[in-house]
Design an enzyme around this catalytic site. Structure first.
Site, PDB file in Angstrom:
ATOM      1  N   GLY A 138       0.790  -1.234   0.000  1.00  0.00           N
ATOM      2  CA  GLY A 138       0.000   0.000   0.000  1.00  0.00           C
ATOM      3  C   GLY A 138       0.816   1.274   0.000  1.00  0.00           C
ATOM      4  O   GLY A 138       0.348   2.317   0.468  1.00  0.00           O
ATOM      5  N   LYS A 181      -6.650  -8.661  -7.655  1.00  0.00           N
ATOM      6  CA  LYS A 181      -7.867  -9.350  -8.102  1.00  0.00           C
ATOM      7  C   LYS A 181      -8.559  -8.539  -9.184  1.00  0.00           C
ATOM      8  O   LYS A 181      -8.389  -7.324  -9.249  1.00  0.00           O
ATOM      9  CB  LYS A 181      -8.837  -9.500  -6.911  1.00  0.00           C
ATOM     10  CG  LYS A 181      -8.269 -10.268  -5.742  1.00  0.00           C
ATOM     11  CD  LYS A 181      -8.290 -11.743  -6.018  1.00  0.00           C
ATOM     12  CE  LYS A 181      -7.708 -12.548  -4.873  1.00  0.00           C
ATOM     13  NZ  LYS A 181      -7.533 -13.947  -5.202  1.00  0.00           N
ATOM     14  N   HIS A 221       0.335   0.827 -12.930  1.00  0.00           N
ATOM     15  CA  HIS A 221       1.109  -0.351 -13.341  1.00  0.00           C
ATOM     16  C   HIS A 221       2.576   0.077 -13.445  1.00  0.00           C
ATOM     17  O   HIS A 221       2.857   1.168 -13.931  1.00  0.00           O
ATOM     18  CB  HIS A 221       0.583  -0.836 -14.700  1.00  0.00           C
ATOM     19  CG  HIS A 221       1.262  -2.076 -15.177  1.00  0.00           C
ATOM     20  ND1 HIS A 221       0.988  -3.320 -14.656  1.00  0.00           N
ATOM     21  CD2 HIS A 221       2.239  -2.261 -16.109  1.00  0.00           C
ATOM     22  CE1 HIS A 221       1.756  -4.217 -15.246  1.00  0.00           C
ATOM     23  NE2 HIS A 221       2.526  -3.607 -16.132  1.00  0.00           N
ATOM     24  N   ASN A 274      -5.940   2.465 -12.239  1.00  0.00           N
ATOM     25  CA  ASN A 274      -4.920   1.536 -11.756  1.00  0.00           C
ATOM     26  C   ASN A 274      -3.555   2.130 -12.051  1.00  0.00           C
ATOM     27  O   ASN A 274      -3.403   2.932 -12.976  1.00  0.00           O
ATOM     28  CB  ASN A 274      -5.054   0.184 -12.473  1.00  0.00           C
ATOM     29  CG  ASN A 274      -4.042  -0.837 -11.967  1.00  0.00           C
ATOM     30  OD1 ASN A 274      -3.776  -0.918 -10.765  1.00  0.00           O
ATOM     31  ND2 ASN A 274      -3.457  -1.600 -12.872  1.00  0.00           N
ATOM     32  N   ASP A 302      -4.659  -4.603 -16.950  1.00  0.00           N
ATOM     33  CA  ASP A 302      -3.709  -3.616 -17.519  1.00  0.00           C
ATOM     34  C   ASP A 302      -4.099  -3.182 -18.928  1.00  0.00           C
ATOM     35  O   ASP A 302      -3.233  -3.036 -19.793  1.00  0.00           O
ATOM     36  CB  ASP A 302      -2.281  -4.199 -17.544  1.00  0.00           C
ATOM     37  CG  ASP A 302      -1.846  -4.708 -16.186  1.00  0.00           C
ATOM     38  OD1 ASP A 302      -2.237  -4.108 -15.174  1.00  0.00           O
ATOM     39  OD2 ASP A 302      -1.117  -5.712 -16.146  1.00  0.00           O
TER      40      ASP A 302
HETATM   41  C1  GRF Z   1       3.058  -1.185  -7.616  1.00  0.00           C
HETATM   42  O1  GRF Z   1       4.265  -1.476  -8.246  1.00  0.00           O
HETATM   43  C2  GRF Z   1       1.966  -0.946  -8.634  1.00  0.00           C
HETATM   44  O2  GRF Z   1       2.440  -0.410  -9.822  1.00  0.00           O
HETATM   45  C3  GRF Z   1       1.444  -2.340  -8.878  1.00  0.00           C
HETATM   46  O3  GRF Z   1       1.510  -2.965  -7.614  1.00  0.00           O
HETATM   47  C4  GRF Z   1       2.527  -2.363  -6.839  1.00  0.00           C
HETATM   48  C5  GRF Z   1       1.904  -1.947  -5.540  1.00  0.00           C
HETATM   49  O4  GRF Z   1       2.850  -1.435  -4.651  1.00  0.00           O
HETATM   50  N1  GRF Z   1       0.120  -2.320  -9.435  1.00  0.00           N
HETATM   51  P1  GRF Z   1       2.371  -0.763  -3.310  1.00  0.00           P
HETATM   52  O5  GRF Z   1       1.505  -1.797  -2.588  1.00  0.00           O
HETATM   53  O6  GRF Z   1       1.596   0.466  -3.652  1.00  0.00           O
HETATM   54  O7  GRF Z   1       3.616  -0.473  -2.546  1.00  0.00           O
END
Ligand code: GRF
Length: 204
Positions: free
Chosen positions: A14, A93, A111, A109, A152
């Site tokens: 998070g 999920k 990525h 989202n 994605d």
């Molecule tokens: C991040 O690298 C994000 O791009 C991907 O999952 C990871 C989550 O990291 N979707 P965090 O839990 O926010 O530290």
């Protein structure tokens, strides 16, 4: 204008969610974290939410057996907390059809690669950065995009670029990208809050 109400879904650490919460608190993001949902009762994301005094909900296949019941619970939780924009932040999920329909065009989202490259099923965590290194890419960086039914896949809203350096490992590249993720997610949401990026379905 009223603060934009954000709902988070996160499965693990998070840190992106925390960066957005911190930006809200610092007045760099005109938004208010309304609720945090995680499928993982042990997630850092839920611990961070409790620490911050943000409503924290564990909703998973354990709490709600059956995908429809879970989808309904997630959708009802977001609605009850009057969430306007849903932020996926390391959520491992798929969102169900009810939630996607209720929040169509309002689910974001982040990525850790430059989509459309290095995205989709299996491209998560260190595997993304490993693939970037194996492909000999000179650049990588985060993508913020709208969420649809495929992993994605939805329209890209913003990207940032970082160099791939000689001697990079998946871990060193991931750390460089993650720093940019925190900034990019914050900047993109602020543009949404200010109406510079208009989201279909977001009435303000
Ligand atoms: C991040 O690298 C994000 O791009 C991907 O999952 C990871 C989550 O990291 N979707 P965090 O839990 O926010 O530290």
């Amino acid at each position: 204008m009223a603060l934009l109400r954000l709902g988070f879904l996160a499965s693990h650490n998070g840190s992106n969610m925390q960066a957005l919460i911190d930006a809200c608190k610092a007045g760099r993001l005109d938004a208010q974290p309304a609720v945090v949902i995680s499928n993982n009762s042990e997630s850092g994301a839920l611990a961070r939410a409790r620490q911050e005094g943000i409503p924290a909900c564990h909703l998973s296949g354990h709490t709600h057996p059956g995908p429809r019941a879970l989808d309904q619970a997630i959708c009802a939780t977001l609605t009850r907390h009057q969430v306007e924009v849903v932020c996926l932040a390391g959520y491992m999920k798929h969102l169900g059809p009810l939630t996607l329909a209720a929040y169509r065009g309002r689910v974001l989202n982040i990525h850790p690669a430059l989509l459309p490259k290095f995205g989709g099923e299996g491209f998560y965590g260190q595997a993304v950065h490993q693939a970037v290194l194996e492909a000999g890419e000179k650049e990588s960086g985060p993508t913020v995009h709208l969420v649809d039914e495929e992993y994605d896949h939805g329209p890209v809203l913003a990207q940032a670029r970082v160099p791939v350096l000689e001697g990079d490992t998946p871990a060193t590249l991931a750390a460089r990208v993650l720093e940019q993720e925190h900034q990019l997610y914050t900047e993109t949401l602020q543009k949404i809050a200010m109406g510079e990026i208009m989201l279909e379905g977001l009435k303000r």
